[in-house]
Design a protein around this motif. Structure first.
Motif, short mmCIF file in Angstrom:
data_model
loop_
_atom_site.label_atom_id
_atom_site.label_comp_id
_atom_site.label_asym_id
_atom_site.label_seq_id
_atom_site.Cartn_x
_atom_site.Cartn_y
_atom_site.Cartn_z
N LEU A 58 0.92 -0.49 -0.07
CA LEU A 58 0.12 -0.16 0.33
C LEU A 58 0.50 1.34 0.06
CD1 LEU A 58 -3.15 0.99 0.36
CD2 LEU A 58 -2.38 1.58 3.28
N LYS A 59 1.88 1.05 0.97
CA LYS A 59 2.56 2.77 1.11
C LYS A 59 3.25 2.93 -0.12
CE LYS A 59 1.53 3.61 5.58
NZ LYS A 59 0.31 3.13 5.10
N ALA A 60 4.19 1.51 -0.78
CA ALA A 60 4.80 1.54 -2.11
C ALA A 60 3.94 1.74 -3.62
CB ALA A 60 5.57 -0.26 -1.92
N ALA A 61 2.81 1.42 -3.31
CA ALA A 61 2.12 2.07 -4.59
C ALA A 61 1.29 3.60 -4.54
CB ALA A 61 0.71 1.28 -4.31
N GLY A 62 2.02 4.74 -2.34
CA GLY A 62 2.02 5.76 -2.95
C GLY A 62 0.63 6.29 -2.26
N TYR A 63 0.26 5.21 -1.44
CA TYR A 63 -1.04 5.20 -0.19
C TYR A 63 -0.77 5.80 0.72
CZ TYR A 63 -3.65 4.20 -4.28
OH TYR A 63 -5.02 3.96 -5.85
N HIS A 64 -0.58 6.92 1.61
CA HIS A 64 0.24 6.84 3.01
C HIS A 64 -1.15 8.02 3.74
CE1 HIS A 64 4.27 6.44 1.38
NE2 HIS A 64 3.81 7.03 0.09
N GLY A 65 -2.10 7.46 3.98
CA GLY A 65 -3.10 8.19 4.25
C GLY A 65 -3.34 7.53 5.40
N ILE A 66 -3.99 8.39 6.54
CA ILE A 66 -4.50 7.45 7.86
C ILE A 66 -5.56 5.89 7.47
CG2 ILE A 66 -4.21 7.05 10.15
CD1 ILE A 66 -4.25 10.63 9.69
N ASN A 67 -4.49 5.32 7.98
CA ASN A 67 -5.29 3.82 7.96
C ASN A 67 -6.10 3.69 9.43
OD1 ASN A 67 -4.85 2.91 5.72
ND2 ASN A 67 -2.99 2.10 6.72
N ARG A 96 -12.35 10.00 3.34
CA ARG A 96 -11.99 8.65 2.65
C ARG A 96 -12.00 7.35 2.02
NH1 ARG A 96 -14.36 6.87 8.23
NH2 ARG A 96 -12.64 5.80 8.57
N GLY A 97 -11.51 6.99 1.35
CA GLY A 97 -11.33 6.09 0.32
C GLY A 97 -11.00 4.98 0.48
N TYR A 98 -11.30 3.58 -0.12
CA TYR A 98 -10.62 2.55 0.11
C TYR A 98 -9.93 2.05 -0.96
CZ TYR A 98 -14.87 3.12 3.45
OH TYR A 98 -15.28 3.87 4.40
N VAL A 99 -8.33 1.16 -0.94
CA VAL A 99 -7.68 0.59 -1.40
C VAL A 99 -7.79 -1.20 -1.49
CG1 VAL A 99 -5.85 0.52 -2.42
CG2 VAL A 99 -6.85 2.99 -1.41
N GLY A 100 -7.35 -1.77 -1.79
CA GLY A 100 -7.85 -3.24 -2.17
C GLY A 100 -6.37 -3.40 -2.70
N ILE A 101 -5.78 -4.43 -1.65
CA ILE A 101 -4.63 -5.41 -2.42
C ILE A 101 -5.21 -6.64 -2.31
CG2 ILE A 101 -2.28 -6.17 -1.37
CD1 ILE A 101 -3.38 -2.44 -0.08
N ASP A 102 -4.78 -7.53 -3.63
CA ASP A 102 -4.98 -8.77 -4.21
C ASP A 102 -3.62 -9.52 -3.06
OD1 ASP A 102 -5.29 -11.02 -5.18
OD2 ASP A 102 -5.28 -9.86 -6.70
N VAL A 108 -2.01 -3.11 -6.67
CA VAL A 108 -3.20 -2.66 -5.50
C VAL A 108 -3.54 -1.08 -6.29
CG1 VAL A 108 -2.27 -0.45 -3.85
CG2 VAL A 108 -0.82 -2.63 -3.80
N ALA A 109 -5.73 -1.45 -5.25
CA ALA A 109 -6.14 -0.70 -6.73
C ALA A 109 -6.64 0.15 -5.69
CB ALA A 109 -6.78 -1.08 -7.43
N PRO A 110 -7.54 1.00 -5.82
CA PRO A 110 -8.40 1.99 -5.14
C PRO A 110 -9.74 0.76 -5.53
CG PRO A 110 -8.27 3.33 -7.13
CD PRO A 110 -6.77 1.90 -6.95
N ILE A 111 -10.49 1.48 -4.51
CA ILE A 111 -12.34 0.62 -4.74
C ILE A 111 -12.74 1.52 -4.44
CG2 ILE A 111 -13.73 -0.73 -3.53
CD1 ILE A 111 -11.38 -2.41 -2.75
N VAL A 112 -13.67 1.88 -6.08
CA VAL A 112 -14.58 3.09 -5.87
C VAL A 112 -16.46 2.41 -5.80
CG1 VAL A 112 -13.20 4.40 -7.25
CG2 VAL A 112 -14.28 3.00 -8.55
#
Length: 112
Positions: A58-67, A96-102, A108-112
């Motif tokens: 998640l972090k390597a893909a650039g998602y650095h928000g608070i979980n 707020r958003g959601y990200v899925g990791i297979d 790693v992809a956002p879930i919309v």
């Protein structure tokens, strides 16, 4: 951080297990609920990825928000992917958003 392991079967009925845990290894008591989330199906162990590995991707893909939580789910194949996903919530200044990791491919992809 909640890590629900959902979809395992107990006495033939679907259920999910929620465990309060943190990436530093602190783990609370499991809580069992006699249901699974809509849009999910039974999760079959073993899961090929640990939550900490998913967090690194998640972090390597650039998602650095608070979980505040991560969920392990087996979505219906038609909805997303045939593989289990770790789903992280992300709180950023934009909202707020959601990200899925297979858990199999590491995608790693956002879930919309």
């Amino acid at each position: 951080m909640d890590i629900p392991l959902q979809g395992y079967r107990r006495r033939g009925a679907p259920f999910n297990i929620t465990v309060e845990a943190s990436l530093d290894g602190t783990v609370g008591e499991p809580q069992i609920r006699n249901s699974i989330w809509v849009g999910s199906t039974t999760l079959h162990p073993p899961v090929k990825m640990e939550p900490a590995a998913a967090d690194r991707l998640l972090k390597a893909a650039g998602y650095h928000g608070i979980n505040t939580y991560v969920t392990l789910r087996q979505p219906n194949a038609a909805a997303f992917t045939p593989n289990p996903l770790y789903i992280f919530d992300q709180i950023t200044p934009a909202g707020r958003g959601y990200v899925g990791i297979d858990t199999v491919t590491g995608e790693v992809a956002p879930i919309v």
